[in-house]
Design a protein around this motif. Structure first.
Motif, mmCIF file in Angstrom:
data_model
loop_
_atom_site.group_PDB
_atom_site.id
_atom_site.type_symbol
_atom_site.label_atom_id
_atom_site.label_comp_id
_atom_site.label_asym_id
_atom_site.label_seq_id
_atom_site.Cartn_x
_atom_site.Cartn_y
_atom_site.Cartn_z
ATOM 1 N N ARG A 4 19.139 44.214 -23.167
ATOM 2 C CA ARG A 4 19.902 42.973 -23.092
ATOM 3 C C ARG A 4 21.274 43.164 -23.718
ATOM 4 O O ARG A 4 21.425 43.911 -24.688
ATOM 5 C CB ARG A 4 19.190 41.831 -23.834
ATOM 6 N N VAL A 5 22.245 42.496 -23.155
ATOM 7 C CA VAL A 5 23.587 42.433 -23.732
ATOM 8 C C VAL A 5 23.877 40.964 -24.032
ATOM 9 O O VAL A 5 23.844 40.120 -23.141
ATOM 10 C CB VAL A 5 24.651 42.993 -22.766
ATOM 11 N N LEU A 6 24.139 40.669 -25.301
ATOM 12 C CA LEU A 6 24.474 39.317 -25.726
ATOM 13 C C LEU A 6 25.913 39.333 -26.246
ATOM 14 O O LEU A 6 26.252 40.150 -27.098
ATOM 15 C CB LEU A 6 23.535 38.823 -26.824
ATOM 16 N N TRP A 7 26.736 38.425 -25.745
ATOM 17 C CA TRP A 7 28.135 38.422 -26.177
ATOM 18 C C TRP A 7 28.647 37.004 -26.357
ATOM 19 O O TRP A 7 28.170 36.064 -25.736
ATOM 20 C CB TRP A 7 29.022 39.186 -25.200
ATOM 21 N N HIS A 8 29.641 36.881 -27.237
ATOM 22 C CA HIS A 8 30.252 35.583 -27.514
ATOM 23 C C HIS A 8 31.708 35.815 -27.899
ATOM 24 O O HIS A 8 32.004 36.683 -28.710
ATOM 25 C CB HIS A 8 29.518 34.881 -28.662
ATOM 26 N N PRO A 9 32.641 35.049 -27.321
ATOM 27 C CA PRO A 9 34.054 35.249 -27.655
ATOM 28 C C PRO A 9 34.394 34.781 -29.057
ATOM 29 O O PRO A 9 33.641 34.038 -29.684
ATOM 30 C CB PRO A 9 34.778 34.413 -26.590
ATOM 31 N N LYS A 10 35.538 35.217 -29.515
ATOM 32 C CA LYS A 10 35.994 34.866 -30.861
ATOM 33 C C LYS A 10 36.209 33.371 -31.007
ATOM 34 O O LYS A 10 35.797 32.769 -32.001
ATOM 35 C CB LYS A 10 37.289 35.618 -31.165
ATOM 36 N N ASP A 11 36.861 32.788 -30.023
ATOM 37 C CA ASP A 11 37.207 31.376 -30.095
ATOM 38 C C ASP A 11 36.190 30.530 -29.352
ATOM 39 O O ASP A 11 35.700 30.910 -28.299
ATOM 40 C CB ASP A 11 38.596 31.133 -29.496
#
Length: 352
Positions: A8-15
């Motif tokens: 799995r790849v989980l990502w979230h932007p800075k803002d």
């Protein structure tokens, strides 16, 4: 035979507002190559550079043992990055490009090799992305960091433009893995948080990363930021488990929900849209019915009044001596009564 389970790849932007995201992750399960990169936000167009680095890292062998060959490996990536630059850059972009040399990114790559039942891994790093190997729920190995103090403000990074006297020597680490091990590649913000958890005597909840959906993941990152437990930065994890099977599982990418919206706000917005649509339809239907009913009543009342007045004042009898022009004869297709003509004029050609 070893299988790659639950990648799995989980990502979230800075803002929270906007979708600008400068981390990158890539994998090629068939060749057993994995990579993550963290674009440097103080540079420019780092997101594109980070993506090119990870894609090339999983596409083939990276010459990490030879500094000159490593620079040559970067050359075609730099040309591709240059080709993506916008043709209508603002003066600010041009100045930033001159000051920083373009995009910068840290890089962590990992490759696996199985030989006679033994699973070997080789990792390399430029910067502060971090590799974790968990065995039986406990940290077995980490690279290149060993604690939360490792993470600073200005880590080493790879530039998207050629620099004078370039000489890059990626750090390297190798070892073996067991069936059942969980492997994590993480960018600096979430990697530092993981070390902080373990330093506080807490376990990293690997099951959460293996099961979380977009809603869970977004709430998780937002809560950590609200509680100042994690630096507000792009956050990315690539996680998988080594299994003993015949087939690899399909990879899954977990994206955040719409940036800038809490779950309640997102639900409220959907509900409001549905309610507004239903209300509009109901109001239109009710208004039409009420108008129809009122107009019918008015029309009937008007016609009845006209007929009553007509009955009350009968025409005088016709005699032979009267002029034929004084006798009004109804004609086919005669106009409707005055009241009905007024109603049609006001409301159009409806059924009234």
């Amino acid at each position: 035979m070893t299988s790659i389970d639950t990648l799995r790849v989980l990502w979230h932007p800075k803002d929270d507002v906007g979708s600008y995201y400068e981390d990158a992750a890539a994998h090629d399960i068939s060749s057993r190559r994995f990579a993550v990169a963290d674009g440097v936000s103080s540079a420019i167009f780092s997101n594109t550079w980070a993506k090119l680095l990870v894609e090339s890292s999983v596409a083939g062998d990276v010459p990490v043992d030879d500094p000159d060959a490593f620079v040559q490996w970067l050359a075609p990536l730099r040309r591709k990055w240059k080709d993506t630059l916008p043709s209508d850059m603002s003066p600010w972009m041009i100045r930033k490009l001159q000051e920083t040399g373009g995009g910068h990114a840290t890089l962590l790559g990992l490759s696996l090799l199985e030989d006679n039942g033994v699973i070997f891994y080789q990792a390399y790093s430029i910067g502060d992305c971090c590799l974790f190997v968990f065995r039986d729920g406990q940290l077995n190995t980490s690279f290149p960091a060993n604690d939360s103090a490792y993470f600073g403000i200005n880590p080493k990074s790879l530039p998207s433009s050629r620099m004078p006297r370039e000489n890059y020597t990626p750090e390297q680490f190798s070892g073996t893995l067991n069936i059942g091990d969980t492997v994590v590649l993480a960018t600096d913000a979430i990697a530092c948080w993981m070390f902080s958890q373990m330093e506080a005597g807490k376990e990293v909840d690997l099951a959460f990363f293996n099961q979380a959906d977009s809603l869970d993941w977004t709430e998780f990152v937002s809560a950590l930021r609200d509680e100042d437990q994690i630096r507000v930065d792009d956050t990315t994890i690539l996680i998988f488990r080594l299994g003993e099977g015949q087939e690899d599982s399909d990879p899954v990418e977990i994206e955040p929900i719409v940036a800038g919206e809490t779950v309640d706000e997102a639900v409220d917005e959907v509900v409001d849209e549905v309610v507004d649509e239903v209300v509009d339809e109901v109001v239109d239907e009710v208004v039409d019915e009420v108008v129809d009913e009122v107009v019918d009543e008015v029309v009937d009342e008007g016609d009845s009044k006209i007929e009553t007045e007509s009955d009350a004042a009968p025409d005088p009898p016709v005699t032979g001596e009267e002029d034929d022009s004084q006798v009004q004869q109804p004609s086919a297709g005669a106009e409707p009564g005055l009241f009905r003509r007024v109603v049609r004029k006001l409301f159009g050609k409806r059924r009234y």
